[in-house]
Design an enzyme around this catalytic site. Structure first.
Site, PDB file in Angstrom:
ATOM      1  N   ASN A 114      27.588  42.404 -55.914  1.00 11.80           N
ATOM      2  CA  ASN A 114      28.960  42.536 -55.433  1.00 11.80           C
ATOM      3  C   ASN A 114      28.965  43.227 -54.078  1.00 11.80           C
ATOM      4  O   ASN A 114      28.132  42.917 -53.245  1.00 11.80           O
ATOM      5  CB  ASN A 114      29.805  43.289 -56.472  1.00 11.80           C
ATOM      6  CG  ASN A 114      29.580  42.778 -57.883  1.00 11.80           C
ATOM      7  OD1 ASN A 114      28.960  43.464 -58.689  1.00 11.80           O
ATOM      8  ND2 ASN A 114      30.059  41.583 -58.172  1.00 11.80           N
ATOM      9  N   MET A 121      32.721  43.217 -61.212  1.00 11.60           N
ATOM     10  CA  MET A 121      31.303  43.352 -60.952  1.00 11.60           C
ATOM     11  C   MET A 121      30.528  42.292 -61.718  1.00 11.60           C
ATOM     12  O   MET A 121      31.035  41.730 -62.677  1.00 11.60           O
ATOM     13  CB  MET A 121      30.813  44.746 -61.365  1.00 11.60           C
ATOM     14  CG  MET A 121      31.536  45.873 -60.640  1.00 11.60           C
ATOM     15  SD  MET A 121      31.314  45.780 -58.859  1.00 11.60           S
ATOM     16  CE  MET A 121      32.334  47.131 -58.323  1.00 11.60           C
ATOM     17  N   CYS A 122      29.330  41.994 -61.279  1.00 10.26           N
ATOM     18  CA  CYS A 122      28.476  41.016 -61.948  1.00 10.26           C
ATOM     19  C   CYS A 122      27.124  41.003 -61.244  1.00 10.26           C
ATOM     20  O   CYS A 122      26.979  41.556 -60.147  1.00 10.26           O
ATOM     21  CB  CYS A 122      29.042  39.588 -61.887  1.00 10.26           C
ATOM     22  SG  CYS A 122      30.666  39.360 -62.644  1.00 10.26           S
ATOM     23  N   THR A 123      26.158  40.344 -61.860  1.00 11.99           N
ATOM     24  CA  THR A 123      24.855  40.131 -61.237  1.00 11.99           C
ATOM     25  C   THR A 123      24.400  38.719 -61.540  1.00 11.99           C
ATOM     26  O   THR A 123      24.594  38.225 -62.654  1.00 11.99           O
ATOM     27  CB  THR A 123      23.805  41.126 -61.777  1.00 11.99           C
ATOM     28  OG1 THR A 123      24.265  42.458 -61.601  1.00 11.99           O
ATOM     29  CG2 THR A 123      22.466  40.946 -61.060  1.00 11.99           C
ATOM     30  N   ARG A 141      21.811  47.617 -58.573  1.00 13.61           N
ATOM     31  CA  ARG A 141      21.546  46.443 -59.414  1.00 13.61           C
ATOM     32  C   ARG A 141      20.851  45.347 -58.612  1.00 13.61           C
ATOM     33  O   ARG A 141      19.956  44.657 -59.129  1.00 13.61           O
ATOM     34  CB  ARG A 141      22.862  45.928 -60.010  1.00 13.61           C
ATOM     35  CG  ARG A 141      23.414  46.809 -61.123  1.00 13.61           C
ATOM     36  CD  ARG A 141      24.654  46.219 -61.765  1.00 13.61           C
ATOM     37  NE  ARG A 141      25.847  46.414 -60.973  1.00 13.61           N
ATOM     38  CZ  ARG A 141      26.562  45.468 -60.396  1.00 13.61           C
ATOM     39  NH1 ARG A 141      26.173  44.193 -60.515  1.00 13.61           N
ATOM     40  NH2 ARG A 141      27.641  45.733 -59.703  1.00 13.61           N
TER      41      ARG A 141
END
Length: 328
Positions: free
Chosen positions: A174, A1-3, A206
């Protein structure tokens, strides 16, 4: 996961924030990579090049670049996407190992538009390779952004690249795939729908929070305030440390964060397990052809006092260039 979030401030300065969310440490160090380094695709050498631009990158396990920017103000960011389908490797097509995928763009292009034109012309293939230490094969998509505020999201869902290219594509998280994320955002209050902005750590929540808060940042009075503003947004969508629930051993947490000032060429790195923020001013690095590569050893920075802090542009140690994961 990431943003990942892009912000073009009122003065026109462009900053990009990203969280690296993962279920284990990625052994990340920073690297300074000069012009003139020769590289190949990592899958047979059919595509080779000499780096046109110098760059500063965050490398996972010193074998794959996952975030960074080049001296022209082009930024790159690798994020997880479970739906990725790179297709069967076709040796008749130009291809890049996933490990060197992002680095190819930082080495060769100054703008998102140039990179997108090359992708659409070549239909370049991405070849996933497993991490030699764990065998884990990354399923990822790529974001590119530049000092004009332009942005692109590149995904492989059927073996060929799908490119989302617009200044409007400022946020990326994601799953699900990017087109569906944009449709889901339209259901959220303030973006065309009636659903409240979600407060969970899901990729869709997110995405909505980042899109909401980046549009409401106040005008900064300095470069430091601009960077602080971007950190405030990505911290809002960070993942806390937590014990994995039964049956879910791969729960992600934010392990580090970056802010890239693409206008003023400053790259800021913050680990969530160490107390100090560090930054690199690209203008202070020697990117000339023939200059040595440099490595900033973040893994060895364990001291609470006297460790790495503030401007670390002069703290890189000479090193051999990165050796990317490649096909045997």
């Amino acid at each position: 996961m990431c943003t990942r979030v892009v912000w073009t401030g009122p003065s026109g300065d462009v900053l990009v924030g990203r969280n690296m969310d993962y279920h284990r440490d990625t052994a990340t160090n920073l690297w300074s990579l000069p012009r003139g380094i020769e590289r190949d695709d990592g899958v047979g050498g059919h595509l080779s090049w000499t780096a046109k631009y110098g760059s500063v990158v965050a490398a996972a396990y010193d074998m794959m670049t996952v975030d960074g920017m080049n001296e022209a103000g082009l930024g790159g960011h690798i994020l997880w996407l479970t739906e990725s389908d790179y297709g069967t490797y076709d040796k008749s097509r130009p291809a890049l190992s996933v490990a060197v995928w992002m680095q190819y763009f930082l080495d060769n292009f100054a703008t998102v538009a140039e990179a997108v034109e090359w992708i659409e012309k070549t239909q370049v293939q991405v070849v996933p390779l497993g991490d030699p230490a764990t065998g884990e094969v990354p399923a990822v998509h790529l974001a590119l952004d530049d000092a004009t505020g332009d942005s692109a999201v590149i995904e492989y869902l059927d073996g060929t690249p799908t490119v989302w290219h617009s200044h409007d594509y400022a946020v990326m998280t994601n799953s699900p795939a990017y087109g569906e994320q944009l449709d889901l955002l339209k259901q959220v209050r303030g973006f065309g729908g009636d659903e409240p902005i979600g407060g969970t750590g899901s990729a869709t929540d997110r995405f909505a929070r980042a899109a909401h808060y980046v549009e409401r940042l106040p005008e900064p009075q300095s470069r430091v305030q601009a960077i602080a503003g971007m950190f405030s947004v990505i911290r809002n969508v960070a993942q806390p440390f937590r014990t994995p629930a039964p049956g879910k051993p791969f729960v992600s947490q934010t392990i580090w964060q970056t802010v890239a000032d693409l206008t003023n060429k400053r790259y800021v790195f913050e680990s969530t397990t160490r107390p100090n923020i560090v930054w690199v001013d690209l203008d202070e690095l020697d990117f000339s052809e023939g200059a040595p590569a440099g490595k900033l050893d973040l893994l060895g920075d364990t001291a609470l006092e006297g460790g790495l802090a503030g401007n670390v542009s002069g703290r890189f140690e000479k090193a051999d260039p990165l050796t990317f994961i490649s096909m045997p």
